[in-house]
Scaffold this active site. Structure first.
Site, PDB file in Angstrom:
ATOM      1  CE  LYS A   1      70.088  33.422  69.101  1.00 22.57           C
ATOM      2  NZ  LYS A   1      69.080  34.495  69.255  1.00 22.57           N
TER       3      LYS A   1
ATOM      4  CD  GLU B   1      65.250  32.966  68.555  1.00 21.08           C
ATOM      5  OE1 GLU B   1      66.429  32.612  68.649  1.00 21.08           O
ATOM      6  OE2 GLU B   1      64.743  33.886  69.226  1.00 21.08           O
TER       7      GLU B   1
ATOM      8  CG  LEU C   1      78.000  39.752  74.381  1.00 21.47           C
ATOM      9  CD1 LEU C   1      76.616  39.585  75.006  1.00 21.47           C
ATOM     10  CD2 LEU C   1      78.313  41.219  74.147  1.00 21.47           C
TER      11      LEU C   1
ATOM     12  CG  ASP D   1      61.256  38.583  70.736  1.00 22.65           C
ATOM     13  OD1 ASP D   1      60.509  38.689  71.727  1.00 22.65           O
ATOM     14  OD2 ASP D   1      62.130  37.703  70.633  1.00 22.65           O
TER      15      ASP D   1
END
Ligand SMILES: Nc1ncnc2c1ncn2[C@@H]1O[C@H](COP(=O)(O)OP(=O)(O)OP(=O)(O)O)[C@@H](O)[C@H]1O
Ligand SMILES: [Mn+2]
Length: 307
Positions: free
Chosen positions: A80, A101, A186, A252
């Site tokens: 990100k 973000e 993940l 959020d």
């Protein structure tokens, strides 16, 4: 189901040269993402921060831009990018669902999750990338098409997503480096499927509507009756998540995920902390609604907080 059965969901069990990431993924248990003082965590952080990147593509789904980073050693991370300076606060007229973000929130949240002893988040580390050699030259497909050179000759890209993926919200080199968060990947969804749960204290995601928990003082009693909150650890885990979210200021938390292989009596994965730390001088008490409405907190969590 035991860790062992979870492990067999991976080929890596029999792989002699499993990467650090594969070893980490294999050690995920029903109870936690990693063990306290697991040396794999530091090695994984180090790998993600330093290893050579060979390919970059856009991750579909989600509302804001995220890139899948492929390393030379075949590990993967979710990137990100930094959009604004660290001290840039949530805009006063922005809702929790229109907030930008913050990459540093992903990093700090991982550390806080670990410090609180939850260990339910994937490891995240920061890194600066060279815009041309570590992004543009390695990008492909739709992502590649969104790179451009700005009027001040910086390399920029905006990617494609449903929020802030346009020329006006591009991510630009400064002058040719960009900082971001790198979250360990993940386990592959196909090998180790996850179940997505709607958070019972989810906000309305509507600028004029309230959620039921905001108006119904008896809301917790309804939740308590519904599986998986009626037995086992899940309701206490929701309280833990509320502690984490309050400390990072995250409003959020709409959904959460669990590993299906562990059934219901397993931890919720602490995922998606990009919207924390937006208002450093404000405590958003409503984030504690689960704890206040249920009058419930795990004893070990309370002890940790008091300590
Ligand atoms: N470390 C990770 N490894 C692999 N997949 C991940 C990882 N983190 C998140 N994902 C997947 O990507 C999806 C989107 O991630 P995330 O929620 O962090 O981004 P987002 O842009 O905030 O999404 P949304 O807007 O839907 O909340 C998640 O639902 C999850 O399935
Ligand atoms: Mn999100």
């Amino acid at each position: 189901m035991s860790t062992r059965e979870f492990s067999t969901a991976f080929d890596a069990v029999s792989k002699p040269n499993a990467t650090v990431l594969e070893q980490f993924q294999l050690s995920i248990s029903r109870m936690e993402m990693y063990k306290e003082d697991d040396p794999l965590v530091e090695r994984l952080l180090d790998n993600m921060a330093k290893n050579k990147i060979v390919h970059v593509s856009q991750k579909d789904g989600g509302t804001q831009i995220k890139l899948i980073i492929d390393y030379e050693n075949s590990e993967q991370a979710l990137f990100k990018p930094q959009r604004y300076p660290r001290d840039y606060q949530t805009l006063p007229n922005h809702f929790y669902f229109t907030d930008f973000e913050r990459h540093h929130s992903e990093i700090a949240s991982f550390h806080l999750d670990r410090l609180l002893g939850f260990r339910r988040a994937m490891p995240v580390v920061g890194r600066r990338l060279n815009m041309s050699t570590e992004l543009w030259e390695l990008a492909d497909g739709e992502l590649l098409k969104t790179f451009f050179v700005s009027p001040s000759s910086n390399i920029c890209f905006h990617g494609r997503c449903s929020y802030y993926c346009d020329t006006g919200h591009a991510i630009c080199g400064n002058p040719d480096t960009v900082e971001g968060s790198f979250a360990a990947f993940l386990p592959d969804k196909d090998a180790v499927p996850r179940k997505i749960w709607r958070h019972p204290w989810r906000r309305s995601y509507h600028k004029r509507k309230k959620a039921q928990w905001e108006t119904d003082s008896d809301y917790c009693n309804i939740v308590k009756e519904i599986p998986p909150y009626d037995e086992g650890r899940r309701l206490l885990d929701i309280m833990d998540m509320s502690v984490l979210d309050f400390l990072i200021g995250n409003m959020d938390r709409h959904h959460y995920e669990t590993f299906k292989v562990f059934d219901n009596n397993t931890f919720p994965i602490h995922l998606d902390h990009g919207r924390g730390f937006g208002r450093a001088f404000h405590d958003e008490i409503s984030i504690l609604a689960p704890i206040m409405q249920c009058c419930l907190i795990r004893q070990s969590t309370l002890q940790t907080l008091l300590r």
